[in-house]
Design a protein around this motif. Sequence first.
Motif, PDB file in Angstrom:
ATOM      1  N   ILE A  46       0.851  -1.190   0.000  1.00  0.00           N
ATOM      2  CA  ILE A  46       0.000   0.000   0.000  1.00  0.00           C
ATOM      3  C   ILE A  46       0.885   1.237   0.000  1.00  0.00           C
ATOM      4  O   ILE A  46       1.724   1.416   0.892  1.00  0.00           O
ATOM      5  CB  ILE A  46      -0.935   0.055   1.231  1.00  0.00           C
ATOM      6  CG1 ILE A  46      -1.650  -1.279   1.449  1.00  0.00           C
ATOM      7  CG2 ILE A  46      -1.931   1.214   1.072  1.00  0.00           C
ATOM      8  CD1 ILE A  46      -2.597  -1.682   0.354  1.00  0.00           C
ATOM      9  N   TYR A  74       0.659  -5.646   5.900  1.00  0.00           N
ATOM     10  CA  TYR A  74       0.985  -5.189   4.553  1.00  0.00           C
ATOM     11  C   TYR A  74       2.352  -4.514   4.488  1.00  0.00           C
ATOM     12  O   TYR A  74       2.758  -3.811   5.416  1.00  0.00           O
ATOM     13  CB  TYR A  74      -0.083  -4.190   4.055  1.00  0.00           C
ATOM     14  CG  TYR A  74      -1.440  -4.827   3.922  1.00  0.00           C
ATOM     15  CD1 TYR A  74      -1.756  -5.614   2.824  1.00  0.00           C
ATOM     16  CD2 TYR A  74      -2.390  -4.663   4.930  1.00  0.00           C
ATOM     17  CE1 TYR A  74      -2.999  -6.222   2.724  1.00  0.00           C
ATOM     18  CE2 TYR A  74      -3.630  -5.268   4.838  1.00  0.00           C
ATOM     19  CZ  TYR A  74      -3.930  -6.057   3.732  1.00  0.00           C
ATOM     20  OH  TYR A  74      -5.159  -6.667   3.647  1.00  0.00           O
ATOM     21  N   GLY A 117      -1.996  -1.106  -3.635  1.00  0.00           N
ATOM     22  CA  GLY A 117      -3.051  -0.135  -3.360  1.00  0.00           C
ATOM     23  C   GLY A 117      -2.498   1.262  -3.158  1.00  0.00           C
ATOM     24  O   GLY A 117      -1.308   1.457  -2.907  1.00  0.00           O
ATOM     25  N   LEU A 143      -7.955   3.681  -1.436  1.00  0.00           N
ATOM     26  CA  LEU A 143      -8.523   4.048  -0.148  1.00  0.00           C
ATOM     27  C   LEU A 143      -8.384   5.556  -0.025  1.00  0.00           C
ATOM     28  O   LEU A 143      -7.262   6.082   0.030  1.00  0.00           O
ATOM     29  CB  LEU A 143      -7.810   3.354   1.012  1.00  0.00           C
ATOM     30  CG  LEU A 143      -7.879   1.832   1.035  1.00  0.00           C
ATOM     31  CD1 LEU A 143      -6.675   1.234   0.325  1.00  0.00           C
ATOM     32  CD2 LEU A 143      -7.942   1.313   2.476  1.00  0.00           C
ATOM     33  N   LEU A 253      -9.761  -4.209   2.869  1.00  0.00           N
ATOM     34  CA  LEU A 253      -8.523  -4.600   2.206  1.00  0.00           C
ATOM     35  C   LEU A 253      -8.377  -6.117   2.146  1.00  0.00           C
ATOM     36  O   LEU A 253      -7.965  -6.674   1.114  1.00  0.00           O
ATOM     37  CB  LEU A 253      -7.315  -4.005   2.942  1.00  0.00           C
ATOM     38  CG  LEU A 253      -6.902  -2.591   2.558  1.00  0.00           C
ATOM     39  CD1 LEU A 253      -5.844  -2.071   3.536  1.00  0.00           C
ATOM     40  CD2 LEU A 253      -6.354  -2.550   1.136  1.00  0.00           C
TER      41      LEU A 253
END
Length: 267
Positions: A46, A74, A117, A143, A253
């Motif tokens: 991310i 993550y 992401g 996001l 997620l």
Amino acid sequence: MPTNTLDLSVPMLKIIHDKFSNETITSNQQMTVSISLLDDHERPFILVFPGGGYHHLAEKEGKPIVKWLHSIGYHAGVLYYPIGTIDHLSMVKELEEAFIQLRKHAKKWHITENKIGALGFSAGGHLAGLAGTKITNRANALLLCYPVITFTEPFRHAGSREHFLGSTQPSKHLVESYSIEHLIDEHTPPTFIWHTADDQSVPIQNTILLANSLARHNIPFEYHVFPSGKHGLGMAKEFPYVERWLSFAEIWLKNIFDDKSLEGKHA
């Protein structure tokens, strides 16, 4: 192929690997990706986009978010993007290059290539939105936290628009070319959004416009509106009711990146 894209000529892009050194970048004129890996296992990644109205980079919307992402499993990093006097064409080209490099080096950096992401706050949410709409090598998930979405009247955030477009009176075409609600298409990735209804800096209509556009294009999205809370809450630790966005995002997620249909694909 996705639409709303730009031809890419390779720009300057700095990649640094950061294990939470004391150095924090709060002003920047060279796009820099700071990568912080949780461990040596392959994981989704991310990229965090701090806010700051394209005037500064909000520290609390950078490394603290990376630490939270680590805590839920993550790899993550911060995109320190140019601020102040911005060349918006170069900005988008450099954004494209950032995602190209993340995928090009995914194996070496233990990143799952097709599970990358973009998580953005305020003006950083606008740039993250461009990572899901304006470039070819798009993020696989967005996001967006109280994001700047539109540059159109009457709901634009004046400072973000002026810094990004370099004009107090930009043309209608230029304004719409960088208003996320006009850029949504069938290739836009699944999107998670949250906002507070009484945000006095970036009106709630920004995310309403976005949600309507996502719905029109049948893009999966989750949208949370909290009744009250000032702009720029970040993780919202001082507002427990709003802080729930963290748990909502964590579940979202997991659902997105456990989706087997993402394997073997990228935006």
